[in-house]
Design an enzyme around this catalytic site. Structure first.
Site, PDB file in Angstrom:
ATOM      1  N   ASP A  68       0.819  -1.204   0.000  1.00  0.00           N
ATOM      2  CA  ASP A  68       0.000   0.000   0.000  1.00  0.00           C
ATOM      3  C   ASP A  68       0.856   1.257   0.000  1.00  0.00           C
ATOM      4  OD1 ASP A  68      -2.617   1.448   0.533  1.00  0.00           O
ATOM      5  OD2 ASP A  68      -1.489   2.009   2.337  1.00  0.00           O
ATOM      6  N   GLU A  96       1.202  -0.008  -4.917  1.00  0.00           N
ATOM      7  CA  GLU A  96       0.381   1.170  -5.172  1.00  0.00           C
ATOM      8  C   GLU A  96       1.306   2.359  -5.005  1.00  0.00           C
ATOM      9  OE1 GLU A  96      -3.461   3.610  -3.418  1.00  0.00           O
ATOM     10  OE2 GLU A  96      -2.049   2.604  -2.084  1.00  0.00           O
TER      11      GLU A  96
END
Length: 590
Positions: A258, A293
């Site tokens: 993330d 990401e």
């Protein structure tokens, strides 16, 4: 490998280990037994071997001020993040799919799911029952949203504070293993979303006994994690070993990291580089894939070796392809979509052919330049999608496209991304047109809940609906429950028809496109746009040319002349007399 953190289980004892360099004395508290003073090393490790302890033993560590805290490397928290940790022998699980070695990256079709809302019960075990349906439509990998133990009854997962412990609301560690095992038995790989850029606001006791944070780096969540300052090596090991644990102990096939742009590290070897290196070393011949990401669109993380192998990260979630396809299907140009609205057909074609739309250009919404050149990467370095947890959840009502947009528009953009050489990712329920929202939700104490309510309004104030009086309360049980999938809708005539559509596309992908993706290098894509028409082509394995002519609009558009005589691989809508009908998509292969 031998892990540094967490208890070590043997046949007749448990070695408890606790890194607390800020304290000279730590007490081990085992339920039902006398307290024990632990032994301290000069490096700040407190250890104690306890005979008779074993799986099921519940324990805490007491700090000098009397506060009792869970093990930061706890494998199970039966009473949530503030309760005692439980000793678990992960090696005791008996795997059935022992020959499983993973799937090559080009075969991957991802399916993102949130464990708590994927089924009515919201557990690892009940998710197993849905795997056959996913396999049936052509899904080859599930992507599970973060499961690190978080406070409260429900959460998206990005507020985890105990990264080694699967959240107890989803089940025990053995239940997660059973899900992974069942997926592998069906030929489905398992990916896990992990969060190494911050810890949640409730239940993170680490700063009380270890130098977890540093003032040298700032993130949207406060001070950055100490990956490069004094005493940072154990902190680095803590998260890297966590990644390795998922791969080796739980046999996870891939990780999605993330918001890596928020991981700050001025060390010689950046944490992201060391993590990728050590995880790949631990894979031992298995197909293990690492995904990021990255709002900065840093293509350097995705670079390939001269032989095409992956040294660091396999792929990145491609928000750019989502944004341009979303605008095409919905006409929405508010917020961050505004940067993609001007010359949208050309931007769409570029995202398909080269990955990133912005490769160093200024973005007004961000107020700065974004991205690095990406055309030199293979198309498989990008994961494409038309919905995911963020893009739905960052809407005021958490509404999916199908609630407000015509089905032909949604099918058109789906036919583009599912057959593209980029790696496709569905969001749970997309394949049957699920209409349940997927709003943001969490469950803290009332003080933090109020901060979340206020913070969501402020953070997303530039998006429509976040100033409404009836904005969904992200902390309410009803908000969480509203996102639970209604699997009965899968069996309606509309649900079965859309599943048939998705299955046909993914079958075609598997049979005709996937075999041509292995070994495809960079600079394989070419693109142009004429009016609303997208004309994109890729040179794939064996010199095969995959070409797309698409009209993602409600008006007729010209069919590119160089594609009018090609062999048609797939046609949605109409393509005749040199024109593409509204919402028409034409794929050719030659």
């Amino acid at each position: 490998m031998a892990f540094t953190f967490g208890p070590v289980v043997s046949s007749d004892a448990v070695l408890f280990r606790f890194w607390a360099p800020l304290h000279d004395a730590i007490t081990l508290v085992i339920e039902g037994e006398d307290d024990r003073r632990m032994e301290r090393s000069p490096e700040g490790w407190h250890t104690l071997r306890v005979e008779g302890a074993g799986p099921g033993t519940r324990y805490r560590f007491r700090l000098p001020d009397g506060l009792e805290v869970p093990d930061p490397a706890s494998r199970h928290q039966p009473e949530d993040v503030h309760g005692p940790s439980e000793v678990v022998d992960l090696a005791a699980y008996r795997w059935k799919s022992v020959e499983w070695a993973g799937r090559p990256w080009e075969e991957v079709v991802l399916y993102e799911l949130h464990t708590g809302t994927f089924t009515k019960e919201g557990t690892f075990r009940t998710a197993i029952d849905k795997l056959d349906g996913l396999k049936e439509i052509g899904v080859t990998a599930i992507q599970i949203m973060p499961i690190a133990d978080f406070p409260g009854r429900y959460n998206w997962g990005y507020d985890g504070v105990l990264p080694y412990a699967p959240d107890n609301s989803y089940g025990r560690p053995e239940d997660l293993m059973a899900l992974v095992d069942a997926a592998h038995a069906r030929g489905i790989a398992v990916f896990l979303d992990v969060v190494y850029n911050h810890f949640g606001p409730d239940g993170n006791y680490l700063p009380l006994y270890a130098p977890l944070f540093t003032e040298n780096h700032k993130t949207p969540w406060g001070n950055g994690i100490n990956y490069d300052g004094e005493n940072s090596k154990p902190v680095r090991d803590f998260v890297i070993e966590n990644a390795i644990s998922w791969i080796t102990e739980f046999k996870i096939d891939g990780l999605r990291l993330d918001a890596v742009h928020a991981i700050k590290d001025d060390n010689g070897e950046h944490l992201l580089v060391e993590l990728a290196r050590r995880v790949r070393e631990s894979a031992r011949g298995r197909h293990v894939h690492l995904v990021v990401e990255n709002e900065d669109n840093d293509s350097d993380l995705l670079k390939r070796n001269p032989d095409g192998s992956v040294p660091l990260y396999t792929a990145q979630w491609n928000d750019d392809i989502h944004h341009v396809l979303h605008i095409a299907a919905t006409g929405e140009t508010f917020g961050y979509y505004a940067d993609y609205a001007e010359n949208r057909p050309e931007k769409t074609a570029r995202a398909l052919a080269e990955g990133f739309v912005f490769q160093g250009e200024h973005m007004p919404y961000r107020g700065e330049a974004r991205g690095k050149p990406s055309a030199g990467l293979p198309p498989t370095a990008f994961i494409s999608f038309i919905q995911n947890h963020d893009q739905i959840g960052n809407r005021a009502l958490g509404d999916r496209m199908i609630v407000s947009q015509p089905l032909e528009a949604i099918k058109a953009v789906a036919a583009v991304y599912l057959l593209s050489p980029q790696i496709p990712m569905l969001f749970m329920g997309e394949e049957w047109g699920a209409r349940e929202p997927f709003p943001y939700f969490c469950d803290f104490n009332e003080e933090l809940n109020e901060k979340v309510r206020k913070g969501r309004r402020e953070e997303l104030s530039r998006l429509p609906g976040f100033d409404a009086d009836d904005l969904m309360d992200p902390t309410a049980l009803e908000t969480f429950a509203s996102g639970t999938l209604d699997w009965s809708q899968r069996e309606t005539p509309e649900g079965r028809a859309l599943i048939k559509f998705y299955r046909s596309l993914l079958t075609l992908r598997q049979e005709r496109i996937t075999p041509l993706l292995k070994g495809v290098g960079g600079d394989s894509g070419r693109f142009e746009a004429e009016g609303e028409t997208l004309a994109v082509s890729w040179t794939l394995a064996g010199g095969k040319r995959l070409a797309l002519a698409a009209n993602p609009s409600n008006r007729p558009a010209p069919l590119p002349k160089d594609q009018q005589e090609a062999e048609v691989l797939y046609l949605l809508g109409t393509a005749d007399d040199g024109a593409l009908g509204p919402w028409s998509v034409r794929w050719t292969l030659g």
